[in-house]
Design a protein around this motif. Structure first.
Motif, short mmCIF file in Angstrom:
data_model
loop_
_atom_site.label_atom_id
_atom_site.label_comp_id
_atom_site.label_asym_id
_atom_site.label_seq_id
_atom_site.Cartn_x
_atom_site.Cartn_y
_atom_site.Cartn_z
N LEU A 1 -24.63 15.88 -17.89
CA LEU A 1 -25.10 14.64 -18.59
C LEU A 1 -26.07 14.97 -19.76
O LEU A 1 -26.87 16.05 -19.65
CB LEU A 1 -25.98 13.90 -17.53
CG LEU A 1 -25.30 13.46 -16.37
CD1 LEU A 1 -26.23 12.42 -15.38
CD2 LEU A 1 -24.13 12.49 -16.65
N LEU B 1 -27.17 17.42 -12.50
CA LEU B 1 -26.18 17.11 -13.29
C LEU B 1 -26.32 17.41 -14.73
O LEU B 1 -25.50 17.52 -15.66
CB LEU B 1 -25.89 15.57 -13.19
CG LEU B 1 -25.29 15.07 -11.73
CD1 LEU B 1 -25.26 13.66 -11.67
CD2 LEU B 1 -23.91 15.82 -11.61
N LYS B 2 -27.64 17.78 -15.07
CA LYS B 2 -27.95 18.06 -16.61
C LYS B 2 -27.79 19.57 -16.68
O LYS B 2 -28.31 19.98 -17.84
CB LYS B 2 -29.38 17.47 -17.01
CG LYS B 2 -29.47 16.03 -16.98
CD LYS B 2 -30.90 15.61 -17.30
CE LYS B 2 -30.82 13.92 -17.32
NZ LYS B 2 -32.29 13.61 -17.72
N ILE C 1 -34.70 12.99 -7.94
CA ILE C 1 -34.81 13.49 -9.35
C ILE C 1 -33.99 14.64 -9.60
O ILE C 1 -33.44 15.11 -10.76
CB ILE C 1 -36.31 13.52 -10.05
CG1 ILE C 1 -36.36 13.81 -11.50
CG2 ILE C 1 -36.95 14.61 -9.17
CD1 ILE C 1 -35.52 12.66 -12.22
N THR D 1 -31.07 15.49 -8.16
CA THR D 1 -29.88 15.48 -8.61
C THR D 1 -29.57 15.28 -9.99
O THR D 1 -28.60 15.81 -10.44
CB THR D 1 -29.29 14.05 -7.80
OG1 THR D 1 -29.63 14.26 -6.38
CG2 THR D 1 -27.82 13.79 -7.74
N GLN D 2 -30.42 14.45 -10.74
CA GLN D 2 -30.15 14.21 -12.09
C GLN D 2 -30.30 15.62 -12.71
O GLN D 2 -29.45 15.86 -13.89
CB GLN D 2 -31.16 13.14 -12.78
CG GLN D 2 -30.58 11.58 -12.22
CD GLN D 2 -29.28 11.11 -12.44
OE1 GLN D 2 -28.96 11.46 -13.91
NE2 GLN D 2 -28.68 10.66 -11.80
N ASN D 3 -31.31 16.10 -12.53
CA ASN D 3 -31.47 17.55 -13.04
C ASN D 3 -30.58 18.51 -13.00
O ASN D 3 -29.90 19.14 -13.82
CB ASN D 3 -32.65 18.03 -12.50
CG ASN D 3 -34.24 17.47 -12.83
OD1 ASN D 3 -34.11 16.74 -13.86
ND2 ASN D 3 -34.96 17.63 -12.10
N HIS E 1 -23.44 6.97 -12.12
CA HIS E 1 -24.14 7.23 -10.96
C HIS E 1 -23.34 8.72 -10.58
O HIS E 1 -22.45 8.92 -10.71
CB HIS E 1 -23.64 6.22 -9.87
CG HIS E 1 -24.44 6.21 -8.64
ND1 HIS E 1 -24.15 7.05 -7.74
CD2 HIS E 1 -25.46 5.32 -8.28
CE1 HIS E 1 -25.03 7.07 -6.76
NE2 HIS E 1 -25.58 5.81 -7.07
N PRO E 2 -24.35 9.47 -9.54
CA PRO E 2 -23.72 10.72 -9.05
C PRO E 2 -22.65 10.45 -8.25
O PRO E 2 -21.58 11.51 -8.01
CB PRO E 2 -25.10 11.12 -8.17
CG PRO E 2 -26.10 10.61 -8.85
CD PRO E 2 -25.78 9.36 -9.63
N SER F 1 -28.98 10.71 -3.84
CA SER F 1 -28.47 10.04 -5.16
C SER F 1 -29.76 9.89 -5.87
O SER F 1 -29.49 9.76 -7.09
CB SER F 1 -27.59 9.06 -4.94
OG SER F 1 -27.92 8.01 -3.95
N SER F 2 -30.90 9.30 -5.25
CA SER F 2 -31.99 8.68 -6.04
C SER F 2 -32.78 10.12 -6.40
O SER F 2 -34.06 9.67 -7.19
CB SER F 2 -32.64 7.70 -5.05
OG SER F 2 -33.24 8.07 -3.89
#
Length: 450
Positions: free
Chosen positions: A449, A406-407, A400, A402-404, A80-81, A397-398
């Motif tokens: 990530l 972290l990648k 997309i 945010t995930q991008n 999780h972020p 946090s939900s």
């Protein structure tokens, strides 16, 4: 019938003798699944973030102010972020007990003598709340690196991370610390349930070897404890030789030490892998204030303002909303800045003299001086709160994005050009650099990530 074939027979025989009628309940605990827990970081977390995490939490850890159990079958808090943002630390519930017993207070000078991977150090820091000093020490160099990374992730500003054996540390810090945590290297019997391989390294001889080593560590800790100070000794083993008997022998060697409290958590009685902890107090012989006044101070050569001009320009982007940013904006901050070639560190207030020690982190790493610019560190980003920097881009946090981020991907956003503090639900996550509607990613490559 409980399968205990992986357990050493000498261990089983000793536990049956020690536990008596509780032995069979203890054995049955090995057929139960491990129960996972985490601990929120009060430096960052608040009631809102606990509410945001409620779907993965299953209950409160009764002996820990910030500890909660979580559902590890249906949630992955490590991905999780909030984990990357240092909002919480994943830690067995039992392991959260010793620091609660030690009960450090803001302003205390604390030592975590055997600190890796950092669970107890980060827990101590949560009680200090940036006040006082934390020296986190880990003798093993490879483990000390992990310790330093966790101190950074949780946004701790008043910690020094060292990698020394206790005897050298004791020579550097005689009667220095108000609180000392000794989570001693042990035979690891509390790890058998979740790590069967640990059984292969265990023997009665290894228990004796650990007890001998623990005695030496405790004696060195005693030398560093200020009169009137408190020490918490803990292990994750069930062997009395390493626990109750080790403490009794220590008190016999040092008659001015009193046992304030002893606690043992058994895996068949609580939700956790088990732990032993003893809180000890060294008698105050009237010299405590004298010892505090004699504490060594770091010898810092004040940086040349011209050499760090790019940093001085960068820090104009801070606001005075919180302690760290206000400290960095203060003109007098330069007296606490340590320059090592092109690297800048902010030392804790009244930092000790650490000359001759192997130091991995001498305070808060601010960043790097490069040609005609200053590049802020990831550690600085994680130590800042949302309101402490002028240019901020917040993501859910939900989201997309945010995930991008972290990648390692760039973000499209309409923000002012320049360094931008990236936050998730208001919690700092890292840096980006904005230009013409795009934020270039500066999240560290080693943390991204896959």
């Amino acid at each position: 019938m409980t399968d205990t074939s992986f357990l050493p027979i000498d261990f089983i025989n000793r536990m049956e003798q020690d536990l008596g009628p509780d032995f069979h309940a203890f054995l049955r605990s090995y057929e139960e699944n491990k129960i996972s827990a985490l601990r929120f970081n009060p430096i960052k977390a608040d009631a809102a973030v606990i509410e945001n995490c409620k779907d993965m939490l299953t209950g409160k850890v009764e002996w820990s102010n910030y500890g909660y159990y979580y559902d590890d079958e249906n949630s992955r808090p490590g991905l999780h972020p909030y984990h990357q943002a240092g909002v919480y630390y994943i830690q067995d519930a039992s392991a959260q007990l010793p620091v609660e017993m030690l009960c450090p207070q803001p302003g205390d000078y604390c030592l975590d003598l055997c600190a890796a991977p950092g669970g107890k150090s980060t827990q101590i820091a949560g009680y200090l709340m940036g006040e006082g000093l934390l020296v986190s020490n880990e003798p093993m160099k490879n483990r000390a690196k992990i310790l330093s990374e966790n101190v950074e992730r949780l946004g701790i500003t008043n910690a020094i991370v060292t990698s020394e054996y206790p005897d050298k540390l004791a020579a550097a810090f005689p009667e220095y610390f108000d609180r000392i945590m000794v989570d001693a290297p042990c035979s690891g019997e509390g790890m058998f349930r979740k790590n069967h391989d640990a059984c292969g390294e265990w023997s009665l001889d290894s228990v004796k070897m650990c007890a001998d080593r623990q005695a030496d560590i405790l004696d060195r800790a005693y030398e560093m404890l200020i009169p009137g100070g408190r020490l918490c000794y803990s292990t994750c083993t069930f062997a009395k030789l390493e626990d109750e008997e080790a403490v009794a022998a220590f008190v016999e060697r040092h008659p001015d030490v009193t046992v304030i409290e002893e606690r043992r958590l058994w895996p068949h009685e609580v939700k956790g892998e088990g732990h032993y902890a003893a809180l000890l107090e060294k008698a105050d012989d009237g010299r405590s204030e004298e010892c505090r006044e004699a504490r060594s101070l770091a010898k810092i050569k004040q940086p040349n303002k011209k050499e760090i001009a790019d940093f001085l320009e960068f820090k104009k982007g801070f606001s005075k909303e919180e302690k760290l940013s206000a400290q960095l904006m203060d003109e007098g901050v330069i007296k606490n800045i340590l320059q090592l070639k092109d690297l800048l560190y902010l030392l804790p207030e009244n930092a000790p003299d650490i000359t001759g020690l192997h130091v991995l982190r001498g305070g808060l790493f601010l960043g790097t001086l490069k040609k005609n610019r200053f590049e802020p560190s990831h550690a600085l980003a994680l130590a800042l709160k949302k309101d402490e920097y002028c240019n901020v881009f917040d993501m859910a946090s939900s989201d997309i994005q945010t995930q991008n981020y972290l990648k390692g991907q760039s973000i499209m956003a309409d923000v002012k050009d320049g360094w931008t503090l990236i936050t998730v639900d208001g919690y700092s996550l890292g840096w980006g650099k904005a230009s013409k509607g795009q934020i270039k990613n500066h999240y560290p490559k080693g943390l991204r990530l896959l």
